[in-house]
Design a protein around this motif. Structure first.
Motif, PDB file in Angstrom:
ATOM      1  N   GLY A 157      22.896   3.436  25.824  1.00 50.49           N
ATOM      2  CA  GLY A 157      23.287   4.024  24.551  1.00 50.49           C
ATOM      3  C   GLY A 157      23.331   3.054  23.387  1.00 50.49           C
ATOM      4  O   GLY A 157      23.790   3.424  22.298  1.00 50.49           O
TER       5      GLY A 157
ATOM      6  N   TYR B 235      21.295   2.087  21.049  1.00 48.75           N
ATOM      7  CA  TYR B 235      19.971   2.474  20.557  1.00 48.75           C
ATOM      8  C   TYR B 235      19.415   1.530  19.496  1.00 48.75           C
ATOM      9  O   TYR B 235      18.209   1.281  19.456  1.00 48.75           O
ATOM     10  CB  TYR B 235      20.044   3.909  20.020  1.00 48.75           C
ATOM     11  CG  TYR B 235      20.546   4.891  21.044  1.00 48.75           C
ATOM     12  CD1 TYR B 235      19.908   5.025  22.277  1.00 48.75           C
ATOM     13  CD2 TYR B 235      21.683   5.662  20.798  1.00 48.75           C
ATOM     14  CE1 TYR B 235      20.383   5.922  23.241  1.00 48.75           C
ATOM     15  CE2 TYR B 235      22.165   6.554  21.762  1.00 48.75           C
ATOM     16  CZ  TYR B 235      21.512   6.670  22.982  1.00 48.75           C
ATOM     17  OH  TYR B 235      21.992   7.536  23.942  1.00 48.75           O
TER      18      TYR B 235
ATOM     19  N   GLN C  88      12.134   6.774  21.557  1.00 50.94           N
ATOM     20  CA  GLN C  88      13.379   7.334  22.077  1.00 50.94           C
ATOM     21  C   GLN C  88      14.595   6.817  21.307  1.00 50.94           C
ATOM     22  O   GLN C  88      15.540   7.582  21.030  1.00 50.94           O
ATOM     23  CB  GLN C  88      13.532   6.987  23.569  1.00 50.94           C
ATOM     24  CG  GLN C  88      12.345   7.365  24.435  1.00 50.94           C
ATOM     25  CD  GLN C  88      11.897   8.805  24.208  1.00 50.94           C
ATOM     26  OE1 GLN C  88      12.697   9.732  24.346  1.00 50.94           O
ATOM     27  NE2 GLN C  88      10.635   8.994  23.855  1.00 50.94           N
TER      28      GLN C  88
ATOM     29  N   LYS D 201      17.262   9.080  19.104  1.00 52.59           N
ATOM     30  CA  LYS D 201      18.708   9.076  19.327  1.00 52.59           C
ATOM     31  C   LYS D 201      19.472   8.681  18.064  1.00 52.59           C
ATOM     32  O   LYS D 201      20.605   9.135  17.842  1.00 52.59           O
ATOM     33  CB  LYS D 201      19.063   8.118  20.459  1.00 52.59           C
ATOM     34  CG  LYS D 201      18.523   8.529  21.827  1.00 52.59           C
ATOM     35  CD  LYS D 201      19.157   9.835  22.305  1.00 52.59           C
ATOM     36  CE  LYS D 201      18.696  10.182  23.716  1.00 52.59           C
ATOM     37  NZ  LYS D 201      19.317  11.446  24.207  1.00 52.59           N
TER      38      LYS D 201
END
Length: 273
Positions: A199, A201, A230, A234
């Motif tokens: 997480g 990102y 990706q 996010k």
């Protein structure tokens, strides 16, 4: 001080002196280990060291080479002994000692005809640095290790090629540089994927961009672009995500990522056999 106390102290000191004397005498009675190389000339020392090296007895080879250099420091055998000492350490899986020996030779003999080999051996010692038991049984990928050694190996091979472009070791050094470049790129991809899965990102996007910027010819570009897509998704950065996807579809139109057949970069850490 009472007479009895003085007498006791004197007796204690006398006993200590006698014990020390006996210890030293006993040590002197132990015969010294005979040096079998006493009286050997430079050729004999080198020949015995070479035989030990060829037989895989690297410790004995190093010991004999060191004696040769100490006793005959200015002959041609001494320079060859320095070269083969580095090689013996390398074969004995002692990369730090091999690198130190190679550096010493380069410093002492910068114009030696075989100094290119010392650069090559130094690069190999870093390139093949021992992984230890865990890395051996798990077939650890070079890209999953600390990149410091990879960078040092790369720089050593680069210096070899720049200084000795016609060296017989130059072609192999170039091939290893390509491999190291790809390995360093994969390392960045592994880190980026690690951040993405946890997480982080923004960190994932930054590491993926580093691959695109610093390793433009690496196959890891495909993985880096996918991770970048990706991460931007996010983060809600849809314009940047669209840019990354456009670049990826242009360069990797048949990518397995677009077909759902690939979920992330390869991770061979636990490929046990």
């Amino acid at each position: 001080m009472p007479r009895s106390s003085s007498t006791m102290i004197l007796r204690s000191l006398t006993a200590l002196f006698l014990a020390l004397s006996l210890t030293l005498t006993g040590c002197s009675l132990i015969p010294e280990k005979a040096d079998e190389t006493r009286g050997w000339n430079a050729q004999k020392l080198y020949s015995e060291a070479k035989d030990a090296l060829n037989d895989g007895n690297y410790q004995r080879a190093v010991e004999l080479y060191q004696k040769l250099e100490a006793r005959y420091p200015f002959g041609r055998y001494a320079q060859q002994a320095q070269i083969e000492t580095a090689y013996a350490h390398y074969k004995a899986n002692e990369p730090e000692e091999a690198i130190a020996a190679a550096d010493r030779f380069i410093r002492l003999h910068p114009n030696h005809p075989n100094v290119d080999y010392m650069y090559y051996l130094k690069g190999l010692a870093t390139f093949n640095e021992d992984l230890g038991l865990l890395g051996t049984i798990s077939n650890q990928d070079l890209s999953e290790r600390d990149p410091k050694g990879m960078r040092e190996s790369y720089e050593t091979f680069r210096e070899l090629i720049e200084r000795f472009p016609d060296s017989k070791y130059a072609d192999d050094a170039r091939q290893r540089m390509v491999y190291l470049t790809n390995a360093m790129a994969r390392y960045e991809v592994h880190v980026a994927d690690y951040y993405l899965r946890r997480g982080a990102y923004l960190a994932a996007a930054n590491r993926a961009k580093a691959v695109l910027e610093h390793f433009p010819d690496s196959p890891a570009q495909e993985d880096a672009l996918w991770i970048l897509m990706q991460a931007y998704d996010k983060l809600g950065l849809q314009d940047l995500r669209a840019d990354a996807e456009r670049v990826m579809r242009h360069n990797f139109p048949q990518s397995a990522y677009f077909k759902g057949g690939k979920k992330g970069p390869d991770k061979p850490w636990w490929q046990l056999w």
